[in-house]
Design a protein around this motif. Structure first.
Motif, PDB file in Angstrom:
ATOM      1  N   LEU A 222      38.434 -43.487  33.941  1.00  0.00           N
ATOM      2  CA  LEU A 222      37.763 -42.948  32.749  1.00  0.00           C
ATOM      3  C   LEU A 222      36.284 -43.345  32.735  1.00  0.00           C
ATOM      4  O   LEU A 222      35.402 -42.498  32.510  1.00  0.00           O
ATOM      5  N   LEU A 223      36.013 -44.627  32.994  1.00  0.00           N
ATOM      6  CA  LEU A 223      34.610 -45.065  32.968  1.00  0.00           C
ATOM      7  C   LEU A 223      33.792 -44.374  34.061  1.00  0.00           C
ATOM      8  O   LEU A 223      32.614 -44.070  33.867  1.00  0.00           O
ATOM      9  N   ALA A 224      34.451 -44.067  35.185  1.00  0.00           N
ATOM     10  CA  ALA A 224      33.741 -43.371  36.272  1.00  0.00           C
ATOM     11  C   ALA A 224      33.269 -41.988  35.803  1.00  0.00           C
ATOM     12  O   ALA A 224      32.104 -41.615  35.995  1.00  0.00           O
ATOM     13  N   VAL A 225      34.150 -41.231  35.164  1.00  0.00           N
ATOM     14  CA  VAL A 225      33.727 -39.876  34.755  1.00  0.00           C
ATOM     15  C   VAL A 225      32.788 -39.926  33.547  1.00  0.00           C
ATOM     16  O   VAL A 225      31.862 -39.110  33.444  1.00  0.00           O
ATOM     17  N   LEU A 226      32.993 -40.901  32.658  1.00  0.00           N
ATOM     18  CA  LEU A 226      32.062 -41.027  31.520  1.00  0.00           C
ATOM     19  C   LEU A 226      30.651 -41.332  32.038  1.00  0.00           C
ATOM     20  O   LEU A 226      29.665 -40.775  31.545  1.00  0.00           O
ATOM     21  N   GLU A 227      30.560 -42.206  33.035  1.00  0.00           N
ATOM     22  CA  GLU A 227      29.246 -42.525  33.614  1.00  0.00           C
ATOM     23  C   GLU A 227      28.612 -41.287  34.257  1.00  0.00           C
ATOM     24  O   GLU A 227      27.411 -41.041  34.120  1.00  0.00           O
ATOM     25  N   LEU A 228      29.433 -40.494  34.956  1.00  0.00           N
ATOM     26  CA  LEU A 228      28.890 -39.283  35.599  1.00  0.00           C
ATOM     27  C   LEU A 228      28.378 -38.299  34.544  1.00  0.00           C
ATOM     28  O   LEU A 228      27.369 -37.619  34.759  1.00  0.00           O
ATOM     29  N   ALA A 229      29.054 -38.244  33.403  1.00  0.00           N
ATOM     30  CA  ALA A 229      28.590 -37.355  32.331  1.00  0.00           C
ATOM     31  C   ALA A 229      27.321 -37.914  31.691  1.00  0.00           C
ATOM     32  O   ALA A 229      26.390 -37.171  31.354  1.00  0.00           O
ATOM     33  N   LYS A 230      27.292 -39.220  31.524  1.00  0.00           N
ATOM     34  CA  LYS A 230      26.083 -39.862  30.965  1.00  0.00           C
ATOM     35  C   LYS A 230      24.866 -39.574  31.842  1.00  0.00           C
ATOM     36  O   LYS A 230      23.767 -39.303  31.345  1.00  0.00           O
ATOM     37  N   GLU A 231      25.083 -39.595  33.164  1.00  0.00           N
ATOM     38  CA  GLU A 231      23.990 -39.319  34.113  1.00  0.00           C
ATOM     39  C   GLU A 231      23.786 -37.820  34.308  1.00  0.00           C
ATOM     40  O   GLU A 231      23.068 -37.395  35.210  1.00  0.00           O
TER      41      GLU A 231
ATOM     42  N   GLY B 134      40.470 -46.674  25.880  1.00  0.00           N
ATOM     43  CA  GLY B 134      39.863 -45.448  26.410  1.00  0.00           C
ATOM     44  C   GLY B 134      39.336 -44.558  25.300  1.00  0.00           C
ATOM     45  O   GLY B 134      38.243 -43.987  25.409  1.00  0.00           O
ATOM     46  N   GLU B 135      40.105 -44.448  24.230  1.00  0.00           N
ATOM     47  CA  GLU B 135      39.652 -43.617  23.106  1.00  0.00           C
ATOM     48  C   GLU B 135      38.319 -44.132  22.565  1.00  0.00           C
ATOM     49  O   GLU B 135      37.422 -43.358  22.229  1.00  0.00           O
ATOM     50  N   HIS B 136      38.218 -45.455  22.469  1.00  0.00           N
ATOM     51  CA  HIS B 136      36.975 -46.008  21.924  1.00  0.00           C
ATOM     52  C   HIS B 136      35.815 -45.855  22.906  1.00  0.00           C
ATOM     53  O   HIS B 136      34.673 -45.638  22.498  1.00  0.00           O
ATOM     54  N   TRP B 137      36.104 -45.921  24.197  1.00  0.00           N
ATOM     55  CA  TRP B 137      35.048 -45.651  25.182  1.00  0.00           C
ATOM     56  C   TRP B 137      34.562 -44.199  25.053  1.00  0.00           C
ATOM     57  O   TRP B 137      33.360 -43.920  25.134  1.00  0.00           O
ATOM     58  N   CYS B 138      35.504 -43.274  24.867  1.00  0.00           N
ATOM     59  CA  CYS B 138      35.115 -41.858  24.720  1.00  0.00           C
ATOM     60  C   CYS B 138      34.189 -41.703  23.511  1.00  0.00           C
ATOM     61  O   CYS B 138      33.124 -41.081  23.596  1.00  0.00           O
ATOM     62  N   ASN B 139      34.610 -42.296  22.407  1.00  0.00           N
ATOM     63  CA  ASN B 139      33.820 -42.200  21.180  1.00  0.00           C
ATOM     64  C   ASN B 139      32.435 -42.835  21.382  1.00  0.00           C
ATOM     65  O   ASN B 139      31.414 -42.296  20.937  1.00  0.00           O
ATOM     66  N   TYR B 140      32.404 -43.962  22.079  1.00  0.00           N
ATOM     67  CA  TYR B 140      31.147 -44.678  22.318  1.00  0.00           C
ATOM     68  C   TYR B 140      30.197 -43.836  23.172  1.00  0.00           C
ATOM     69  O   TYR B 140      29.018 -43.681  22.846  1.00  0.00           O
ATOM     70  N   TYR B 141      30.712 -43.266  24.265  1.00  0.00           N
ATOM     71  CA  TYR B 141      29.844 -42.448  25.137  1.00  0.00           C
ATOM     72  C   TYR B 141      29.374 -41.188  24.413  1.00  0.00           C
ATOM     73  O   TYR B 141      28.277 -40.688  24.685  1.00  0.00           O
ATOM     74  N   HIS B 142      30.202 -40.676  23.508  1.00  0.00           N
ATOM     75  CA  HIS B 142      29.755 -39.511  22.727  1.00  0.00           C
ATOM     76  C   HIS B 142      28.644 -39.916  21.774  1.00  0.00           C
ATOM     77  O   HIS B 142      27.575 -39.279  21.738  1.00  0.00           O
ATOM     78  N   ASP B 143      28.871 -40.980  21.006  1.00  0.00           N
ATOM     79  CA  ASP B 143      27.891 -41.381  19.986  1.00  0.00           C
ATOM     80  C   ASP B 143      26.597 -41.892  20.612  1.00  0.00           C
ATOM     81  O   ASP B 143      25.507 -41.584  20.150  1.00  0.00           O
ATOM     82  N   LYS B 144      26.737 -42.671  21.660  1.00  0.00           N
ATOM     83  CA  LYS B 144      25.559 -43.351  22.227  1.00  0.00           C
ATOM     84  C   LYS B 144      24.780 -42.464  23.202  1.00  0.00           C
ATOM     85  O   LYS B 144      23.565 -42.485  23.232  1.00  0.00           O
ATOM     86  N   TYR B 145      25.519 -41.686  24.006  1.00  0.00           N
ATOM     87  CA  TYR B 145      24.839 -40.921  25.072  1.00  0.00           C
ATOM     88  C   TYR B 145      25.029 -39.414  24.935  1.00  0.00           C
ATOM     89  O   TYR B 145      24.620 -38.658  25.829  1.00  0.00           O
ATOM     90  N   GLY B 146      25.688 -38.965  23.878  1.00  0.00           N
ATOM     91  CA  GLY B 146      25.872 -37.521  23.666  1.00  0.00           C
ATOM     92  C   GLY B 146      26.832 -36.881  24.651  1.00  0.00           C
ATOM     93  O   GLY B 146      26.790 -35.663  24.868  1.00  0.00           O
TER      94      GLY B 146
END
Ligand code: AKB
Length: 316
Positions: free
Chosen positions: A98-107, A150-162
């Motif tokens: 999950l963190l791998a794909v969230l990072e790829l989306a952030k970048e 994981g749910e909270h990571w999803c919410n965090y990447y949405h709020d913090k990095y869009g």
């Protein structure tokens, strides 16, 4: 805008049918299936396939760049029963991917992510009946802990990095095309196969264990509907409750007997009973129904009819 979709964990229970459905909607060439090993002939021949370890961010990135991927569906996971046997491996697979794909989306390598959570994110202190969208979440399993985190990571990447990441808390998913592996709700799939093959089934949960469940067709439709929904309608960035039917082993057995009158069931609860007892019995999914129009189609009777008809046709 045209989409190019990458499915991680495409050979699993949900991934297999999700791949077929997405290929029928977006075109086979625009849906890249991937898994840690090759799939069956249908998977390998129906469109592009890549070998990817979902915990390896570099491997994911190289396939994303090669195919100009816009969306990732991350379906690779270790389910509840297996993760209780291998807690650290379960945590590692479920979180690192999950963190791998969230990072790829952030970048900005990908634009949209789908990640499944589960009713396992709830625990013994959550209300069991009509479990609300927002309530106490203190899971007692490793799988559940990974889903809440994981749910909270999803919410965090949405709020913090869009990051546009969307998620559903699946109930037990019932299918007949691809078998599940390592889950606590797997009995509700195995029962159909044993009923047809042996006329009898030994259930690892007790007769009155009520759990939320859903037919695969509904689960796939919900997943794609959520991903296609307008961004302004997605109000929950942790994960949406999703529900269709709730039944017990005794109730599913009664339904099967309508087609196979001689069918018998016995009960021999094992370690999975404690997992099931920690989960909700009936889930309130009104937020998903209101925000993006979710409606289920299959109840226990129509699902059983569909599964038995298809399995009988397959063995003829
Ligand atoms: C499991 O039983 O582990 C899964 C789930 C409820 O997420 N089917």
């Amino acid at each position: 805008m045209s989409e190019t979709i990458l499915i991680l964990g495409a050979c699993g229970q949900i991934g297999t049918e999700l791949t077929q459905k997405l290929r029928s909607i977006y075109g086979a060439d625009n849906v890249i299936a991937s898994d840690i090993r090759e799939g069956d002939a249908e998977m390998m021949n129906s469109g592009p396939f890549e070998i990817i370890d979902a915990t390896n961010q570099e491997q994911i990135l190289s396939v994303v760049q090669k195919h100009k991927v816009t969306q990732v569906y991350l379906m690779a996971a270790m389910l509840s029963a297996t993760a209780e046997k291998y807690p650290l491996k379960g945590w590692d697979l479920n979180m690192t991917s999950l963190l791998a794909v969230l990072e790829l989306a952030k970048e900005k390598h990908i634009q949209k992510i789908y990640w499944p959570s589960s009713m396992a994110a709830f625990g013994p202190t959550s209300p069991k009946m009509n479990t609300p969208q927002q309530t106490i979440m203190e899971p007692s399993t490793v799988y559940g802990i990974s889903k809440v985190a994981g749910e909270h990571w999803c919410n965090y990447y949405h709020d913090k990095y869009g990051v546009d990441v969307r998620s559903i808390r699946y109930p037990g998913i019932i299918s007949w095309k691809t078998l599940p592996g390592g889950g606590t709700t797997d009995y509700a799939v195995d029962i159909y196969f044993d009923a047809l093959k042996k006329g009898t089934f030994e259930c690892f949960l007790s007769e009155n264990t009520r759990l939320p469940m859903m037919y695969m067709d509904d689960a796939i439709n919900a997943t794609i509907q959520l991903m296609q929904a307008d961004e302004e309608n997605i109000k929950t960035r942790t994960s949406y409750n999703l529900a269709a039917i709730s039944f017990t082993p005794a109730e599913i057995a009664t339904e099967i007997k309508k087609y196979i009158p001689e069918f018998t069931i016995t009960y021999n609860p094992d370690f999975r009973q404690a997992i099931a007892d920690s989960w909700p019995q009936v889930i309130d999914d009104s937020a998903a129904r209101k925000d993006w129009g979710w409606r289920h189609k299959f109840d226990l009777a129509s699902m059983t009819k569909d599964i038995i008809t298809n399995l009988q046709a397959k063995t003829e």
